[in-house]
Scaffold this motif. Sequence first.
Motif, PDB file in Angstrom:
ATOM      1  N   ASN A  74       0.820  -1.216   0.000  1.00  4.85           N
ATOM      2  CA  ASN A  74       0.000   0.000   0.000  1.00  4.85           C
ATOM      3  C   ASN A  74       0.852   1.263   0.000  1.00  4.85           C
ATOM      4  OD1 ASN A  74      -2.530  -1.271  -0.050  1.00  4.85           O
ATOM      5  ND2 ASN A  74      -2.499  -1.572   2.160  1.00  4.85           N
ATOM      6  N   ASP A  75       2.025   1.204   0.622  1.00  8.14           N
ATOM      7  CA  ASP A  75       2.945   2.350   0.559  1.00  8.14           C
ATOM      8  C   ASP A  75       3.311   2.656  -0.889  1.00  8.14           C
ATOM      9  OD1 ASP A  75       4.304   2.773   3.610  1.00  8.14           O
ATOM     10  OD2 ASP A  75       3.457   0.796   3.225  1.00  8.14           O
ATOM     11  N   ILE A  76       3.385   1.606  -1.707  1.00 11.45           N
ATOM     12  CA  ILE A  76       3.798   1.749  -3.106  1.00 11.45           C
ATOM     13  C   ILE A  76       2.646   2.188  -4.001  1.00 11.45           C
ATOM     14  CG2 ILE A  76       4.643   0.440  -5.107  1.00 11.45           C
ATOM     15  CD1 ILE A  76       6.261  -1.293  -3.121  1.00 11.45           C
ATOM     16  N   ILE A  77       1.442   1.661  -3.778  1.00  9.71           N
ATOM     17  CA  ILE A  77       0.351   1.886  -4.738  1.00  9.71           C
ATOM     18  C   ILE A  77      -0.571   3.045  -4.383  1.00  9.71           C
ATOM     19  CG2 ILE A  77       0.357  -0.532  -5.441  1.00  9.71           C
ATOM     20  CD1 ILE A  77      -2.244  -0.900  -3.813  1.00  9.71           C
ATOM     21  N   HIS A  78      -0.550   3.543  -3.142  1.00  7.33           N
ATOM     22  CA  HIS A  78      -1.514   4.573  -2.755  1.00  7.33           C
ATOM     23  C   HIS A  78      -1.262   5.946  -3.387  1.00  7.33           C
ATOM     24  CE1 HIS A  78      -3.928   3.021   0.939  1.00  7.33           C
ATOM     25  NE2 HIS A  78      -3.809   2.081   0.029  1.00  7.33           N
ATOM     26  N   PRO A  79      -0.061   6.489  -3.356  1.00  5.87           N
ATOM     27  CA  PRO A  79       0.118   7.858  -3.857  1.00  5.87           C
ATOM     28  C   PRO A  79      -0.201   7.964  -5.356  1.00  5.87           C
ATOM     29  CG  PRO A  79       1.995   7.165  -2.517  1.00  5.87           C
ATOM     30  CD  PRO A  79       1.191   5.940  -2.793  1.00  5.87           C
ATOM     31  N   VAL A  80      -1.037   8.940  -5.698  1.00  7.55           N
ATOM     32  CA  VAL A  80      -1.412   9.130  -7.098  1.00  7.55           C
ATOM     33  C   VAL A  80      -1.253  10.575  -7.564  1.00  7.55           C
ATOM     34  CG1 VAL A  80      -3.015   7.187  -7.146  1.00  7.55           C
ATOM     35  CG2 VAL A  80      -3.843   9.451  -6.451  1.00  7.55           C
ATOM     36  N   GLY A  81      -1.046  11.499  -6.640  1.00  6.13           N
ATOM     37  CA  GLY A  81      -0.899  12.913  -7.010  1.00  6.13           C
ATOM     38  C   GLY A  81      -2.150  13.706  -6.691  1.00  6.13           C
ATOM     39  N   THR A  82      -1.978  14.930  -6.240  1.00  4.00           N
ATOM     40  CA  THR A  82      -3.117  15.756  -5.825  1.00  4.00           C
ATOM     41  C   THR A  82      -4.004  16.166  -6.997  1.00  4.00           C
ATOM     42  OG1 THR A  82      -1.681  17.697  -5.914  1.00  4.00           O
ATOM     43  CG2 THR A  82      -1.971  16.638  -3.766  1.00  4.00           C
ATOM     44  N   ASP A  83      -3.490  16.095  -8.224  1.00  5.90           N
ATOM     45  CA  ASP A  83      -4.347  16.395  -9.370  1.00  5.90           C
ATOM     46  C   ASP A  83      -5.412  15.323  -9.564  1.00  5.90           C
ATOM     47  OD1 ASP A  83      -2.176  14.669  -9.952  1.00  5.90           O
ATOM     48  OD2 ASP A  83      -2.490  14.948 -12.097  1.00  5.90           O
ATOM     49  N   ILE A  84      -5.173  14.127  -8.992  1.00  6.98           N
ATOM     50  CA  ILE A  84      -6.133  13.030  -9.065  1.00  6.98           C
ATOM     51  C   ILE A  84      -6.911  12.897  -7.764  1.00  6.98           C
ATOM     52  CG2 ILE A  84      -6.375  10.515  -9.371  1.00  6.98           C
ATOM     53  CD1 ILE A  84      -3.859  10.632 -11.099  1.00  6.98           C
ATOM     54  N   ASN A  85      -6.195  13.025  -6.641  1.00  3.42           N
ATOM     55  CA  ASN A  85      -6.819  12.882  -5.328  1.00  3.42           C
ATOM     56  C   ASN A  85      -6.069  13.764  -4.337  1.00  3.42           C
ATOM     57  OD1 ASN A  85      -7.535  11.920  -2.666  1.00  3.42           O
ATOM     58  ND2 ASN A  85      -8.348  10.076  -3.631  1.00  3.42           N
ATOM     59  N   MET A  86      -6.745  14.732  -3.770  1.00  2.45           N
ATOM     60  CA  MET A  86      -6.080  15.720  -2.923  1.00  2.45           C
ATOM     61  C   MET A  86      -5.489  15.117  -1.655  1.00  2.45           C
ATOM     62  SD  MET A  86      -9.380  17.740  -1.278  1.00  2.45           S
ATOM     63  CE  MET A  86      -8.322  18.745  -0.246  1.00  2.45           C
ATOM     64  N   PHE A  87      -5.987  13.946  -1.258  1.00  2.00           N
ATOM     65  CA  PHE A  87      -5.507  13.317  -0.028  1.00  2.00           C
ATOM     66  C   PHE A  87      -4.380  12.309  -0.271  1.00  2.00           C
ATOM     67  CE2 PHE A  87     -10.084  14.187   1.011  1.00  2.00           C
ATOM     68  CZ  PHE A  87      -9.832  15.225   1.913  1.00  2.00           C
ATOM     69  N   ARG A  88      -3.993  12.108  -1.540  1.00  2.00           N
ATOM     70  CA  ARG A  88      -3.008  11.063  -1.841  1.00  2.00           C
ATOM     71  C   ARG A  88      -1.878  11.620  -2.707  1.00  2.00           C
ATOM     72  NH1 ARG A  88      -6.995   5.974  -3.149  1.00  2.00           N
ATOM     73  NH2 ARG A  88      -5.026   4.841  -3.249  1.00  2.00           N
ATOM     74  N   PRO A 138       7.224   6.605  -0.618  1.00  3.77           N
ATOM     75  CA  PRO A 138       8.537   6.475  -0.001  1.00  3.77           C
ATOM     76  C   PRO A 138       9.578   6.001  -1.005  1.00  3.77           C
ATOM     77  CG  PRO A 138       7.245   4.536   0.483  1.00  3.77           C
ATOM     78  CD  PRO A 138       6.345   5.459  -0.316  1.00  3.77           C
ATOM     79  N   THR A 139      10.815   6.137  -0.644  1.00  6.31           N
ATOM     80  CA  THR A 139      11.877   5.483  -1.399  1.00  6.31           C
ATOM     81  C   THR A 139      11.969   4.028  -0.956  1.00  6.31           C
ATOM     82  OG1 THR A 139      13.607   5.979   0.209  1.00  6.31           O
ATOM     83  CG2 THR A 139      13.155   7.654  -1.484  1.00  6.31           C
ATOM     84  N   VAL A 140      12.641   3.234  -1.742  1.00  5.70           N
ATOM     85  CA  VAL A 140      12.852   1.845  -1.349  1.00  5.70           C
ATOM     86  C   VAL A 140      13.613   1.777  -0.034  1.00  5.70           C
ATOM     87  CG1 VAL A 140      14.080  -0.279  -1.965  1.00  5.70           C
ATOM     88  CG2 VAL A 140      12.694   0.912  -3.684  1.00  5.70           C
ATOM     89  N   ASP A 141      14.621   2.617   0.135  1.00  2.00           N
ATOM     90  CA  ASP A 141      15.389   2.614   1.384  1.00  2.00           C
ATOM     91  C   ASP A 141      14.511   2.966   2.574  1.00  2.00           C
ATOM     92  OD1 ASP A 141      17.717   1.849   0.138  1.00  2.00           O
ATOM     93  OD2 ASP A 141      18.543   3.882  -0.014  1.00  2.00           O
TER      94      ASP A 141
END
Length: 377
Positions: free
Chosen positions: A250-264, A270-273
């Motif tokens: 979920n850390d990998i797939i959740h962020p989509v950008g505020t232009d798509i979803n203001m909360f994500r 995160p980075t892999v590290d």
Amino acid sequence: MNNQTMHWASVWGNAVSIAENRPETFSKNITLRYPVYSHFEGQAVRLTFDNYCGTEPITIAKTSLLVDNRFYTATFNGCESVTIPAGERAVSDAVECYVKAQSMFDVSFYLEDYTQMRSVVFTTGPLTIGRYALGDQAYSPMFPVDISRSTHYFYFLSNVSVYTQSSNRTVVCYGDSITAQDWPDYLTLRCREEGHSSTAIIRRATSGSRILRQYECITYESYGLKGENRFDHEVPTDGADTVIIQQGINDIIHPVGTDINMFRPMSDLPTVDQLIDGLKYYIGLARSYGYRVYVGTLLPIEGWRTYAPFREQMRSEINQWIRTTNLIDGFVDFDAAVRDPSRPTAMLPQFDSGDHLHPSAAGYKAMAEAVLKEIIE
């Protein structure tokens, strides 16, 4: 109860997460009943009710156990009723009753007054379904069908332990929705079928949760707490000596950008590290409890609605670290168990539920089969 050959060991458990914020967040005059599978026998039962995510106290008016067709009353410091402050939990007195190995019994509790239904988890599996009924049904052998319904939402009850032989032990499965669903139940059934009679499997998993982030808005707060607010609260468990960690997708797939979803926002990615540091944080805490630690590889996600090559690259690098690190006792290759050999970025069609993120029942069975025998023996 201080026999040196006996101890308390958990036979059933769930995480406690945040309920979706809706106008009907409060309930009154209802009874919840949850079936509990006990993998080994015991001489007494102890219950934990958790209001960790609540913002106000809750009161449980009465609690019963239905064991082998006989009702027993659970008390708290000798009282039938217990009030649990926001953010806290209550452990019952020991209920002296004989529990057979590989048996089911029911835990019922009655909420008499208005109760904030905020501490909850959604979970599924062949051993996991509850029921609720209108009115005080705590000592009803059967809920009347016209005033009751089944549910996969488990409120407040977070742990059930039995007083059992000290050779019996518990394995904790920690993670997100994939672990909140069926594979831990199938692992329990595998233990029964293969004769691993001294190992109980319990869940500490909640849908939508991430290692490094949590949502601070009511739209998505039910997606769960971040790891630093969960792991140390959930994983220390009666009789446990091992944890299987399966989290990070979920850390990998959740962020989509505020232009798509203001909360994500993409800044949540995160980075892999950083993700590896989050897993190291879990490992360090688990070691402090004296646990053996196993980490599950992340499942294929091609076809999921936010799938992208850069996310696949992150997943691949995380899995490579899990397979090669010497910080853990071993890994469970869930990825290899469910992926399509001809297209390893995706699940085999028969193992895919259809959303390309969560496995089907057959996929969850394959995950349970992938768990190393050394973990459950």
